[in-house]
Design a protein around this motif. Structure first.
Motif, short mmCIF file in Angstrom:
data_model
loop_
_atom_site.label_atom_id
_atom_site.label_comp_id
_atom_site.label_asym_id
_atom_site.label_seq_id
_atom_site.Cartn_x
_atom_site.Cartn_y
_atom_site.Cartn_z
N UNK A 93 5.89 12.91 -82.65
CA UNK A 93 7.27 12.42 -82.73
C UNK A 93 7.72 11.81 -81.41
N UNK A 94 7.46 12.51 -80.32
CA UNK A 94 7.87 12.01 -79.00
C UNK A 94 7.12 10.73 -78.65
N UNK A 95 5.82 10.71 -78.88
CA UNK A 95 5.02 9.53 -78.52
C UNK A 95 5.36 8.34 -79.39
N UNK A 96 5.68 8.59 -80.66
CA UNK A 96 5.97 7.48 -81.57
C UNK A 96 7.35 6.88 -81.30
N UNK A 97 8.31 7.72 -80.92
CA UNK A 97 9.67 7.22 -80.69
C UNK A 97 9.82 6.58 -79.31
N UNK A 98 8.99 6.93 -78.36
CA UNK A 98 9.06 6.35 -77.01
C UNK A 98 7.85 5.46 -76.78
N UNK A 160 5.86 6.84 -87.43
CA UNK A 160 6.20 5.43 -87.21
C UNK A 160 6.86 4.80 -88.42
N UNK A 161 6.64 5.35 -89.61
CA UNK A 161 7.23 4.80 -90.84
C UNK A 161 8.63 5.35 -91.12
N UNK A 162 9.05 6.36 -90.37
CA UNK A 162 10.39 6.93 -90.57
C UNK A 162 11.41 6.08 -89.82
N UNK A 163 12.46 5.60 -90.47
CA UNK A 163 13.45 4.74 -89.80
C UNK A 163 14.10 5.42 -88.60
N UNK A 164 14.26 4.68 -87.53
CA UNK A 164 14.92 5.21 -86.33
C UNK A 164 16.39 5.48 -86.59
N UNK A 165 16.95 4.81 -87.60
CA UNK A 165 18.36 5.00 -87.92
C UNK A 165 18.68 6.45 -88.28
N UNK A 166 17.70 7.19 -88.80
CA UNK A 166 17.92 8.61 -89.08
C UNK A 166 18.14 9.40 -87.80
N UNK A 167 17.41 9.06 -86.75
CA UNK A 167 17.61 9.71 -85.46
C UNK A 167 19.00 9.40 -84.91
N UNK A 168 19.39 8.15 -85.02
CA UNK A 168 20.69 7.74 -84.50
C UNK A 168 21.82 8.43 -85.26
N UNK A 169 21.65 8.56 -86.59
CA UNK A 169 22.68 9.25 -87.38
C UNK A 169 22.78 10.71 -86.99
N UNK A 170 21.62 11.34 -86.72
CA UNK A 170 21.63 12.73 -86.31
C UNK A 170 22.30 12.92 -84.96
N UNK A 171 22.06 12.01 -84.03
CA UNK A 171 22.68 12.10 -82.70
C UNK A 171 24.19 11.91 -82.81
N UNK A 172 24.62 10.99 -83.66
CA UNK A 172 26.06 10.77 -83.86
C UNK A 172 26.74 12.02 -84.43
N UNK A 180 17.53 18.03 -84.08
CA UNK A 180 17.25 16.75 -84.74
C UNK A 180 15.86 16.74 -85.33
N UNK A 181 14.90 17.23 -84.55
CA UNK A 181 13.52 17.26 -85.03
C UNK A 181 13.35 18.26 -86.16
#
Length: 274
Positions: A93-98, A160-172, A180-181
């Motif tokens: 997760x960390x390597x794929x998002x960064x 890598x196939x999971x939309x980044x928008x889910x992370x952003x929604x969780x942070x919001x 989040x993870x």
């Protein structure tokens, strides 16, 4: 239409032939585990004659000390599986998002472990330096390290196939990184984690070389070493040897049959998600 039917029949016939050839060694071991010593010495595919020698399994459990080695194998396999699933999912997760240059280098360094052979001389020195030689914790950590590269590689492509928008929604919504993870990303990784669970369990349960080198105490041996030791003592009694192999292989077969659908769904879901 006829050509299509012929192709289907030829394909099915080929699959049946390959399946029968693949099943022959398993049936050979199973049939001979139910025979007496004299009949099993022929090592053929004849069905066991009556009465069936069920007591071969009780003899193996008693003389081969399989109960203790079974517990050891469960400890090693389940311990390494849990660690591997947790660490590989977090790392992927960390390597794929960064996707920075440093993270790409770290990812390639980890994945390189899939192709690199194990240097047992250097590994032995490391295990001795850390006082992990001939310990259950050392074997669990060793199994985990050996399975991590492929596990990270598998889950990385899925994340890598999971939309980044889910992370952003969780942070919001106020989620911290670990929450989040755990609450959003990990449930979506269930097919990939299940695949890692099954494959890691199969690989660690069947591991032979590592415990042979790093476990000098027979009380800590897994089932693979118990089979090796049992064969050395009863190599003339093929019925007992085959019974020992059957009992050692049975957990692997059960786990594979139960987890087969998860392996397929994990591979396909990672390919089409998003």
């Amino acid at each position: 239409m006829k050509q299509k039917l012929v192709r289907v029949l030829v394909g099915n016939l080929t699959a049946w032939i390959i399946s029968i050839i693949s099943m022959a060694p398993l049936l050979l071991i199973l049939f001979n585990s139910l025979k007496d010593s004299q009949s099993a010495s022929d090592m053929n595919l004849k069905l066991p004659a009556f009465p069936i020698q069920w007591e071969n399994f009780s003899v193996v459990i008693e003389k081969g000390k399989l109960f203790g080695s079974f517990i050891n194998s469960c400890i090693y396999s389940l311990g390494s599986v849990l660690l591997c699933c947790l660490l590989s999912s977090l790392a992927a997760y960390v390597l794929s998002r960064n996707r920075t240059k440093l993270m790409n280098i770290i990812y390639m360094f980890i994945v390189l472990g899939i192709t690199m052979p194990v240097n047992y001389v250097a590994l032995t020195k490391v295990m001795m330096f850390l006082n992990l030689n001939n310990t259950r914790l050392g074997i669990i950590l060793l199994y985990t390290a050996m399975q991590l590269p492929f596990s990270v590689f598998l889950i990385y492509s899925f994340v890598a196939k999971i939309p980044v928008e889910l992370d952003e929604a969780g942070v919001i919504d106020g989620c911290k990184p670990l929450r989040l993870f755990a609450s959003i990303i990990l449930p979506l990784l269930k097919p990939a984690v299940a695949t890692v669970f099954v494959l890691t369990f199969l690989n660690t349960w069947n591991e032979f070389v590592s415990p042979l080198y790093f476990l000098s105490s027979s009380a800590k041996w897994p089932m693979t070493l118990s089979v090796y030791n049992f064969f050395g003592m009863y190599f003339k009694d093929w019925n007992l040897v085959c019974a020992d192999i059957v009992m050692t292989s049975l957990p692997v077969i059960i786990i594979y049959l139960l987890g087969q659908k998860h392996i397929v769904s994990g591979m396909t879901a990672g390919a089409v998600k998003g």
